[in-house]
Design a protein around this motif. Structure first.
Motif, mmCIF file in Angstrom:
data_model
loop_
_atom_site.group_PDB
_atom_site.id
_atom_site.type_symbol
_atom_site.label_atom_id
_atom_site.label_comp_id
_atom_site.label_asym_id
_atom_site.label_seq_id
_atom_site.Cartn_x
_atom_site.Cartn_y
_atom_site.Cartn_z
ATOM 1 N N MET A 106 0.739 -1.326 0.135
ATOM 2 C CA MET A 106 0.036 0.074 -0.034
ATOM 3 C C MET A 106 0.984 1.265 0.057
ATOM 4 O O MET A 106 1.997 1.239 0.528
ATOM 5 N N LYS A 107 0.442 2.311 -0.716
ATOM 6 C CA LYS A 107 1.120 3.506 -0.475
ATOM 7 C C LYS A 107 0.265 4.717 -0.107
ATOM 8 O O LYS A 107 -0.967 4.614 0.074
ATOM 9 N N LEU A 108 1.074 5.592 0.416
ATOM 10 C CA LEU A 108 0.304 6.924 0.861
ATOM 11 C C LEU A 108 0.852 8.171 0.127
ATOM 12 O O LEU A 108 1.638 8.264 -0.303
ATOM 13 N N SER A 109 -0.129 9.242 -0.262
ATOM 14 C CA SER A 109 0.026 10.537 -0.543
ATOM 15 C C SER A 109 -0.709 11.565 0.197
ATOM 16 O O SER A 109 -1.333 11.168 0.989
ATOM 17 N N PHE A 110 -0.385 13.022 -0.094
ATOM 18 C CA PHE A 110 -0.962 13.794 0.669
ATOM 19 C C PHE A 110 -1.577 14.911 -0.513
ATOM 20 O O PHE A 110 -0.903 15.343 -1.188
ATOM 21 N N SER A 111 -2.747 15.363 -0.139
ATOM 22 C CA SER A 111 -3.315 16.458 -1.057
ATOM 23 C C SER A 111 -4.069 17.460 -0.192
ATOM 24 O O SER A 111 -5.053 17.342 0.692
ATOM 25 N N LEU A 112 -3.235 18.754 -0.203
ATOM 26 C CA LEU A 112 -3.672 20.001 0.355
ATOM 27 C C LEU A 112 -3.996 20.860 -0.734
ATOM 28 O O LEU A 112 -5.226 21.481 -0.450
ATOM 29 N N THR A 113 -3.191 21.065 -1.548
ATOM 30 C CA THR A 113 -3.374 22.365 -2.350
ATOM 31 C C THR A 113 -4.590 22.266 -3.238
ATOM 32 O O THR A 113 -5.078 21.121 -3.716
ATOM 33 N N GLU A 114 -5.265 23.519 -3.390
ATOM 34 C CA GLU A 114 -6.277 23.598 -4.446
ATOM 35 C C GLU A 114 -6.198 24.881 -5.530
ATOM 36 O O GLU A 114 -5.226 25.462 -5.222
ATOM 37 N N PRO A 115 -6.918 24.783 -6.393
ATOM 38 C CA PRO A 115 -6.829 26.063 -7.408
ATOM 39 C C PRO A 115 -6.982 27.328 -6.830
ATOM 40 O O PRO A 115 -6.117 27.984 -7.263
ATOM 41 N N GLY A 116 -7.686 27.433 -5.786
ATOM 42 C CA GLY A 116 -7.845 28.466 -5.162
ATOM 43 C C GLY A 116 -7.004 28.859 -3.660
ATOM 44 O O GLY A 116 -7.133 29.922 -3.019
ATOM 45 N N SER A 117 -6.134 27.989 -3.417
ATOM 46 C CA SER A 117 -5.536 27.859 -2.098
ATOM 47 C C SER A 117 -4.070 27.123 -2.344
ATOM 48 O O SER A 117 -3.929 26.094 -2.467
ATOM 49 N N GLY A 118 -3.183 28.100 -2.243
ATOM 50 C CA GLY A 118 -1.740 27.445 -2.529
ATOM 51 C C GLY A 118 -0.937 27.836 -0.962
ATOM 52 O O GLY A 118 -1.072 27.032 -0.217
ATOM 53 N N SER A 119 -0.243 29.055 -0.963
ATOM 54 C CA SER A 119 0.517 29.243 0.105
ATOM 55 C C SER A 119 -0.795 29.589 1.365
ATOM 56 O O SER A 119 -0.350 29.399 2.574
ATOM 57 N N ASP A 120 -1.796 29.997 0.754
ATOM 58 C CA ASP A 120 -2.822 30.312 1.871
ATOM 59 C C ASP A 120 -3.796 29.026 2.055
ATOM 60 O O ASP A 120 -4.899 28.901 1.705
ATOM 61 N N ALA A 121 -2.879 27.943 2.391
ATOM 62 C CA ALA A 121 -3.662 26.661 2.275
ATOM 63 C C ALA A 121 -4.971 26.235 3.272
ATOM 64 O O ALA A 121 -5.650 25.635 2.894
ATOM 65 N N ALA A 122 -4.889 27.343 4.284
ATOM 66 C CA ALA A 122 -6.090 27.140 5.181
ATOM 67 C C ALA A 122 -7.494 27.422 4.315
ATOM 68 O O ALA A 122 -8.591 27.360 5.113
ATOM 69 N N SER A 123 -7.291 28.259 3.415
ATOM 70 C CA SER A 123 -8.630 28.772 2.549
ATOM 71 C C SER A 123 -9.040 27.641 1.505
ATOM 72 O O SER A 123 -9.908 28.054 0.742
ATOM 73 N N LEU A 124 -8.948 26.337 1.913
ATOM 74 C CA LEU A 124 -9.311 25.147 0.978
ATOM 75 C C LEU A 124 -10.915 25.273 1.119
ATOM 76 O O LEU A 124 -11.597 25.726 2.187
ATOM 77 N N SER A 125 -11.457 24.667 0.135
ATOM 78 C CA SER A 125 -13.034 24.592 0.024
ATOM 79 C C SER A 125 -13.481 23.404 -0.151
ATOM 80 O O SER A 125 -14.500 23.066 -0.611
ATOM 81 N N THR A 126 -12.521 22.216 -0.621
ATOM 82 C CA THR A 126 -13.263 20.749 -0.833
ATOM 83 C C THR A 126 -13.732 20.577 0.489
ATOM 84 O O THR A 126 -13.369 20.852 1.618
ATOM 85 N N LYS A 127 -15.086 19.914 0.495
ATOM 86 C CA LYS A 127 -15.849 19.820 1.625
ATOM 87 C C LYS A 127 -16.241 18.338 1.902
ATOM 88 O O LYS A 127 -16.311 17.491 0.922
#
Length: 380
Positions: free
Chosen positions: A119-140
């Motif tokens: 099994m493998k793991l990855s991490f997804s945080l960045t969105e089209p509207g949130s990069g350095s301002d990662a906490a502004s993510l909108s995926t719900k």
């Protein structure tokens, strides 16, 4: 403190180098980069040699190696391509988060399989509207009975399309006045209905690749929530030092390869009746490259030592990531200049090192963010 490598660490470095050299010839790496393919047989060889188990906690089937050993692993595995070290680093970071906050059931189900390569793991945080301002993510994610339904989009996700991969996904489960609150982490198998992954056409880091991911009402059982709902940002923050030290070590490997390629070329290439390395302008350029590489190595080693000894290392980890990522760009740019026209062809690896280096000051926290974090730690 004494940063001199131990005999065991020298043996570890030699063993990893032997594996990497046998699996990743220059011809193969050139083809993988051209085709945008990660060779799973290389990953299997790393698993068989126990390299992946190094980054999985010992209580869940791994070796739980200290960071001072892991940075050796990352540097050596990154020498043919940063992407190989990134695949390993994703397992390390993901395993740390799971060991920290996942339920005992998930830990027992996932982590031994990661150590064994099943099994493998990855991490997804960045969105089209949130990069350095990662906490502004909108995926719900919203509750639906005993399950959660996830909708949204992620961007620039490394390794998300790998076979048998599970994505550690940051989503918003609650709207709050403070952006850093109401964020949760889920473990999402990448083959669930409603998950669509599209590999991006990028100029560098093409072997592992970057992807955009769409989530269309993806149904996730409640047991795949990592820790408590709403505390995801806190969980991410606990592991940022590890990520930044790891990235610095990855970039050291790429910089080392670029330096070695430049030295070899400077010895072999003759102009005006002598090797170009005999000209002071080239020799001094290479001397500066070597000096910068060693500065980066010691800075990274010091941050890893502090991490292993439980000492504060937030500032040092950001310094290592900042310096080594920018040093990598300087070294690869100098390498391109030294090789001249030959560097501009895909026959030489220098252009790939140069292309891969362009991501170093952006991914994992930009140089601007690292400077802000360092300044804040200094009380500014």
């Amino acid at each position: 403190m004494n940063f001199t490598p131990t005999e065991e660490q020298n043996m570890l470095r030699a063993a990893i180098a032997k594996i990497v050299q046998s699996q990743c010839t220059s011809e193969k790496v050139r083809q993988w980069d051209r085709d945008g393919i990660f060779p799973e047989d290389v990953y299997s060889a790393m698993v068989k040699a126990g390299l992946i188990s190094m980054v999985v906690p010992a209580e869940y089937g791994g070796m739980g190696s200290p960071m001072s050993d892991c940075i050796i692993l990352y540097e050596e595995v990154a020498k043919p391509s940063v992407d190989f070290a990134t695949r390993v680093a994703l397992q390390a970071w993901g395993s740390s988060i799971l060991a920290d906050v996942a339920s005992d059931e998930l830990k027992r189900a996932i982590l031994p399989s990661v150590a064994k390569g099943d099994m493998k793991l990855s991490f997804s945080l960045t969105e089209p509207g949130s990069g350095s301002d990662a906490a502004s993510l909108s995926t719900k994610a919203r509750k639906d009975g005993d399950d959660w339904l996830i909708s949204g989009q992620k961007l620039f996700s490394s390794g998300a399309d790998a076979p048998d991969n599970k994505i550690i996904l940051a989503v918003r489960t609650e709207q709050t006045e403070k952006r850093h609150e109401g964020i949760s982490l889920f473990l999402v198998p990448n083959d669930l209905p409603g998950v669509t992954i599209r590999r991006l056409d990028v100029i560098g880091r093409r072997i592992l690749g970057l992807s955009e991911i769409y989530f269309d009402d993806v149904r996730i059982p409640a047991r795949y929530l990592l820790g408590d709902a709403g505390k995801g940002w806190e969980y991410i923050g606990r592991h940022l030092e590890r990520e930044r030290i790891t990235l610095a070590a990855n970039y050291l490997g790429c910089a080392s390869s670029a330096l070695n390629d430049a030295v070899d070329y400077a010895k072999e290439r003759h102009q005006f009746g002598q090797p170009i390395g005999h000209f002071q302008s080239i020799a001094h350029m290479i001397a500066d490259m070597a000096t910068e590489l060693e500065c980066g190595r010691w800075l990274t080693t010091m941050a890893a030592w502090r991490y292993d000894n439980g000492l504060p290392c937030r500032k040092e980890a950001s310094m290592a990531k900042l310096y080594v990522s920018e040093m990598l760009q300087r070294i690869t740019a100098s390498g391109m200049q030294i090789l001249g026209g030959h560097a501009y062809t895909t026959d030489h690896a220098m252009q790939r090192h140069w292309r891969d280096a362009r991501n170093a000051t952006v991914g994992g926290g930009t140089s601007q963010i690292q400077r802000q974090l360092i300044a804040r730690d200094l009380g500014l």
